[in-house]
Design a protein around this motif. Sequence first.
Motif, PDB file in Angstrom:
ATOM      1  N   ARG A   1      -5.617   3.248   0.399  1.00 32.04           N
ATOM      2  CA  ARG A   1      -4.216   2.964   0.092  1.00 32.04           C
ATOM      3  C   ARG A   1      -3.371   4.223   0.245  1.00 32.04           C
ATOM      4  O   ARG A   1      -2.286   4.200   0.829  1.00 32.04           O
ATOM      5  CB  ARG A   1      -4.072   2.391  -1.330  1.00 32.04           C
ATOM      6  CG  ARG A   1      -2.654   1.829  -1.585  1.00 32.04           C
ATOM      7  CD  ARG A   1      -2.201   2.001  -3.019  1.00 32.04           C
ATOM      8  NE  ARG A   1      -2.205   3.367  -3.496  1.00 32.04           N
ATOM      9  CZ  ARG A   1      -1.278   4.286  -3.197  1.00 32.04           C
ATOM     10  NH1 ARG A   1      -0.278   4.017  -2.392  1.00 32.04           N
ATOM     11  NH2 ARG A   1      -1.362   5.507  -3.693  1.00 32.04           N
ATOM     12  N   ALA A   2      -3.878   5.348  -0.236  1.00 31.42           N
ATOM     13  CA  ALA A   2      -3.153   6.616  -0.141  1.00 31.42           C
ATOM     14  C   ALA A   2      -2.984   7.041   1.321  1.00 31.42           C
ATOM     15  O   ALA A   2      -1.928   7.573   1.694  1.00 31.42           O
ATOM     16  CB  ALA A   2      -3.880   7.700  -0.941  1.00 31.42           C
TER      17      ALA A   2
ATOM     18  N   SER B   1      -9.298   0.249  -1.243  1.00 26.16           N
ATOM     19  CA  SER B   1      -9.623   1.378  -2.119  1.00 26.16           C
ATOM     20  C   SER B   1      -8.394   2.264  -2.297  1.00 26.16           C
ATOM     21  O   SER B   1      -7.505   2.295  -1.440  1.00 26.16           O
ATOM     22  CB  SER B   1     -10.779   2.197  -1.534  1.00 26.16           C
ATOM     23  OG  SER B   1     -10.331   2.924  -0.391  1.00 26.16           O
ATOM     24  N   GLU B   2      -8.376   2.993  -3.383  1.00 29.31           N
ATOM     25  CA  GLU B   2      -7.249   3.893  -3.639  1.00 29.31           C
ATOM     26  C   GLU B   2      -7.175   4.967  -2.556  1.00 29.31           C
ATOM     27  O   GLU B   2      -6.085   5.355  -2.133  1.00 29.31           O
ATOM     28  CB  GLU B   2      -7.359   4.516  -5.033  1.00 29.31           C
ATOM     29  CG  GLU B   2      -6.253   5.505  -5.360  1.00 29.31           C
ATOM     30  CD  GLU B   2      -4.829   4.963  -5.178  1.00 29.31           C
ATOM     31  OE1 GLU B   2      -3.917   5.778  -4.892  1.00 29.31           O
ATOM     32  OE2 GLU B   2      -4.607   3.740  -5.300  1.00 29.31           O
ATOM     33  N   GLU B   3      -8.313   5.408  -2.075  1.00 31.75           N
ATOM     34  CA  GLU B   3      -8.344   6.403  -1.002  1.00 31.75           C
ATOM     35  C   GLU B   3      -7.683   5.855   0.267  1.00 31.75           C
ATOM     36  O   GLU B   3      -6.839   6.516   0.877  1.00 31.75           O
ATOM     37  CB  GLU B   3      -9.786   6.818  -0.709  1.00 31.75           C
ATOM     38  CG  GLU B   3      -9.916   7.862   0.372  1.00 31.75           C
ATOM     39  CD  GLU B   3     -11.375   8.214   0.648  1.00 31.75           C
ATOM     40  OE1 GLU B   3     -11.629   8.747   1.743  1.00 31.75           O
ATOM     41  OE2 GLU B   3     -12.246   7.967  -0.209  1.00 31.75           O
TER      42      GLU B   3
ATOM     43  N   GLY C   1      -1.341  -0.741  -7.075  1.00 31.87           N
ATOM     44  CA  GLY C   1      -2.415  -0.756  -6.096  1.00 31.87           C
ATOM     45  C   GLY C   1      -2.443  -2.073  -5.338  1.00 31.87           C
ATOM     46  O   GLY C   1      -1.564  -2.922  -5.495  1.00 31.87           O
TER      47      GLY C   1
ATOM     48  N   ALA D   1       0.834  -1.206   0.000  1.00 31.30           N
ATOM     49  CA  ALA D   1       0.000   0.000   0.000  1.00 31.30           C
ATOM     50  C   ALA D   1       0.868   1.255   0.000  1.00 31.30           C
ATOM     51  O   ALA D   1       0.509   2.262  -0.609  1.00 31.30           O
ATOM     52  CB  ALA D   1      -0.943  -0.007   1.202  1.00 31.30           C
TER      53      ALA D   1
ATOM     54  N   ASN E   1       2.042   2.255  -5.701  1.00 30.97           N
ATOM     55  CA  ASN E   1       0.946   3.157  -6.009  1.00 30.97           C
ATOM     56  C   ASN E   1       0.447   3.012  -7.448  1.00 30.97           C
ATOM     57  O   ASN E   1      -0.653   3.429  -7.747  1.00 30.97           O
ATOM     58  CB  ASN E   1       1.299   4.615  -5.688  1.00 30.97           C
ATOM     59  CG  ASN E   1       2.628   5.030  -6.256  1.00 30.97           C
ATOM     60  OD1 ASN E   1       3.177   4.371  -7.136  1.00 30.97           O
ATOM     61  ND2 ASN E   1       3.163   6.127  -5.747  1.00 30.97           N
ATOM     62  N   ARG E   2       1.216   2.416  -8.331  1.00 36.95           N
ATOM     63  CA  ARG E   2       0.704   2.144  -9.685  1.00 36.95           C
ATOM     64  C   ARG E   2      -0.105   0.855  -9.713  1.00 36.95           C
ATOM     65  O   ARG E   2      -1.159   0.780 -10.297  1.00 36.95           O
ATOM     66  CB  ARG E   2       1.855   2.016 -10.685  1.00 36.95           C
ATOM     67  CG  ARG E   2       2.364   3.327 -11.157  1.00 36.95           C
ATOM     68  CD  ARG E   2       3.219   3.149 -12.384  1.00 36.95           C
ATOM     69  NE  ARG E   2       4.089   4.289 -12.504  1.00 36.95           N
ATOM     70  CZ  ARG E   2       5.287   4.266 -13.019  1.00 36.95           C
ATOM     71  NH1 ARG E   2       5.790   3.144 -13.470  1.00 36.95           N
ATOM     72  NH2 ARG E   2       6.006   5.356 -13.085  1.00 36.95           N
TER      73      ARG E   2
ATOM     74  N   GLU F   1      -0.350   4.876   2.826  1.00 35.86           N
ATOM     75  CA  GLU F   1       0.964   5.229   2.278  1.00 35.86           C
ATOM     76  C   GLU F   1       1.704   6.221   3.175  1.00 35.86           C
ATOM     77  O   GLU F   1       2.916   6.146   3.322  1.00 35.86           O
ATOM     78  CB  GLU F   1       0.787   5.819   0.875  1.00 35.86           C
ATOM     79  CG  GLU F   1       2.086   6.156   0.193  1.00 35.86           C
ATOM     80  CD  GLU F   1       1.885   6.672  -1.219  1.00 35.86           C
ATOM     81  OE1 GLU F   1       2.876   6.705  -1.964  1.00 35.86           O
ATOM     82  OE2 GLU F   1       0.746   7.044  -1.596  1.00 35.86           O
TER      83      GLU F   1
END
Length: 179
Positions: A74-75, A70-72, A65, A58, A62-63, A78
């Motif tokens: 994961r960010a 969810s990307e939210e 995933g 995570a 970031n590419r 991070e």
Amino acid sequence: MKTETISCRFIGDFKVGDNMVYNAGLLCKLAESGSLFNKLMLLQAITEAALWEIIYRAQNFNREGVPNISEEDRAEIEGKKVERFKAIIDVMKKYKILDKAGADIYDELDKLREYRNKVHIQLDVKLEGVPRDEVKAFTDPVRDWALKLNERVLKFLTENFARPADLAQFAHSITVPSP
């Protein structure tokens, strides 16, 4: 004791994966000796490293995933500093990463963490219903519970957080004791 080989397709840091294979091999050797090394088997289980790999991915992939995060989320992960088992469990719980592994999974991981804290024999780690006498604390049923939890986590992560299929050749096959 039987063993189970799991193709751990969730690993992102391949040196950690190599070390997980090595440590799982040591865990199998300890399991061959029966009850003598119950405490060491709890300490040797690779559950924490396996969970860390999801956070590592995570934070660093970031590419690519991470499936089922969810990307939210994961960010957000991070940007977190996560170093200890307690913090790993807290991140897993906050982002509901292991929710589908069963309602008890976070409690079970906390219990494993508490048992592992008994590595410090001078500290009075208070586990409910567990005696301070380590020969009575690290019983065969406790060892088997921890090994089953380890296997459960590895299988869950493989089934739910595998890396893309075109990277399958990089998966680490890990053999663990399976009571």
